[in-house]
Design an enzyme around this catalytic site. Structure first.
Site, PDB file in Angstrom:
ATOM      1  N   SER A  63     -31.244  35.396   1.145  1.00 47.15           N
ATOM      2  CA  SER A  63     -31.781  34.842  -0.088  1.00 47.15           C
ATOM      3  C   SER A  63     -30.679  34.151  -0.893  1.00 47.15           C
ATOM      4  CB  SER A  63     -32.481  35.946  -0.885  1.00 47.15           C
ATOM      5  OG  SER A  63     -33.361  35.407  -1.828  1.00 47.15           O
ATOM      6  N   ASP A 177     -38.602  34.636   2.738  1.00 47.72           N
ATOM      7  CA  ASP A 177     -37.439  35.364   2.216  1.00 47.72           C
ATOM      8  C   ASP A 177     -37.023  36.548   3.083  1.00 47.72           C
ATOM      9  OD1 ASP A 177     -35.713  36.980   0.463  1.00 47.72           O
ATOM     10  OD2 ASP A 177     -36.389  35.625  -1.101  1.00 47.72           O
TER      11      ASP A 177
END
Length: 331
Positions: A63, A177
């Site tokens: 991320s 993600d």
């Protein structure tokens, strides 16, 4: 179709930060965890390590950790830092291309174009520092390690927060993600050849999370006392009614907004997954900046985040040097 921004001064593909070769000894790996705006602390951690003459040769990012790690591996960290420090609330809002339909609240094109000026033409396998990002395959839930191919696509997939940014197509997979499966990718750093792995966990302040608590009044002693009091009150209807009238009403807390609910829920989930993964794949050293006072979307507070990352890394330097010395002696 690739999107490329017109290069702007100081943030273009030719502005590459000079990098010294890593010294001999154990290969040091960094595992940079997810945490939205708190990820600016990663910049401070890296700056403190470099100032101490410690140059990681392996970086695994998830991320926001993938964003910082990619820029470091590409020699662009100074430009990312300048960009982060320049952010204000207004500029952060300006990077969000909101939309009313589709799979996400934010299209992500503006942010991609901002990163593309530096990362679009780079491929992961050609970087001077070995790098990989972790993402999650939509539907299957597989943990995907992105260690080859276009750098910008890997970074974008790693931060594609479900419902906020759209998933990214890479090699026939729909990716989102990486914090959903591996928020602090220690195992990935080891798989890339790191002898020692230092992880930067942005959720260390959430140690109070995850406890099992009973609802208010559920304690056995409280239940017994409450039961006795209630039984006595029932002897008199008038007394019971009067007691109810005197009882103050519990204040009703204000309902949080949808963004607060979504991100707090995601943060709790990330914390649980992080602790489980780090217990199974422990790092040699964990750095946990004190970021409790920094909100997940306060990207305009980069200077504070960077400073907190630097402070945490400097505090960890003696232990890190001892670990590296021990590893060199065993080699």
């Amino acid at each position: 179709m690739s999107l490329r921004a017109a290069p702007d001064p100081g943030f273009g593909p030719d502005a590459v930060e000079p990098r010294r070769a890593a010294p001999g000894g154990p290969r040091l790996g960094l595992a940079l965890g997810g945490g939205s705006a708190r990820g600016w602390a990663h910049i401070g951690v890296i700056r403190a390590l470099e100032a101490a003459g410690i140059h990681p040769s392996v970086v695994a990012g998830c991320s926001i950790g993938a964003v910082v790690g990619a820029c470091y591996a590409a020699g662009k960290l100074h430009l990312l830092e300048d960009f982060a420090r320049s952010l204000t609330k207004r500029r952060v809002v300006g990077l969000l291309d909101l939309r009313l339909s589709g799979a996400s609240l934010i299209g992500g094109d503006r942010l991609r174009r901002r990163l593309a000026a530096d990362l679009e033409a780079r491929r992961i396998e050609d970087l001077p520092v070995r790098f990989a990002a972790v993402a999650t395959e939509l539907g299957a839930g597989h943990e995907v390690w992105l260690s080859r191919g276009p750098l910008i696509e890997a970074v974008q997939a790693s931060y594609a927060l479900p419902g906020i940014f759209p998933p990214v197509h890479i090699d026939g997979r729909l990716l989102m993600d990486g914090t959903l499966v591996n928020p602090v990718p220690v195992a990935l750093a080891r798989a890339m050849g790191a002898d020692l792995v230092v992880c930067v966990n942005l959720g260390c302040e959430s140690g109070a999370r995850g406890r099992v608590v009973e609802a208010a009044g559920a304690d056995p002693v409280e239940r017994a006392v409450a039961g006795a009091v209630e039984a006595r009150r029932r002897w008199s209807l008038f007394g019971a009614v009067r007691a109810r009238r005197r009882r103050p009403r519990d204040p009703v807390p204000a309902a949080p907004g949808i963004a607060r609910v979504m991100f707090d829920a995601f943060n709790i989930t990330q914390d649980r997954i992080s602790r489980a993964r780090l217990e199974r794949d422990p790092p040699d050293l964990s750095i946990g900046p004190d970021l409790a006072g920094m909100g997940l979307f306060e990207f305009h507070r980069a200077a504070e985040g960077i400073a907190l990352g630097e402070a945490a890394a400097r505090a960890a330097l003696p232990r890190l040097r001892a670990l590296m010395a021990g590893a060199s002696a065993r080699a």
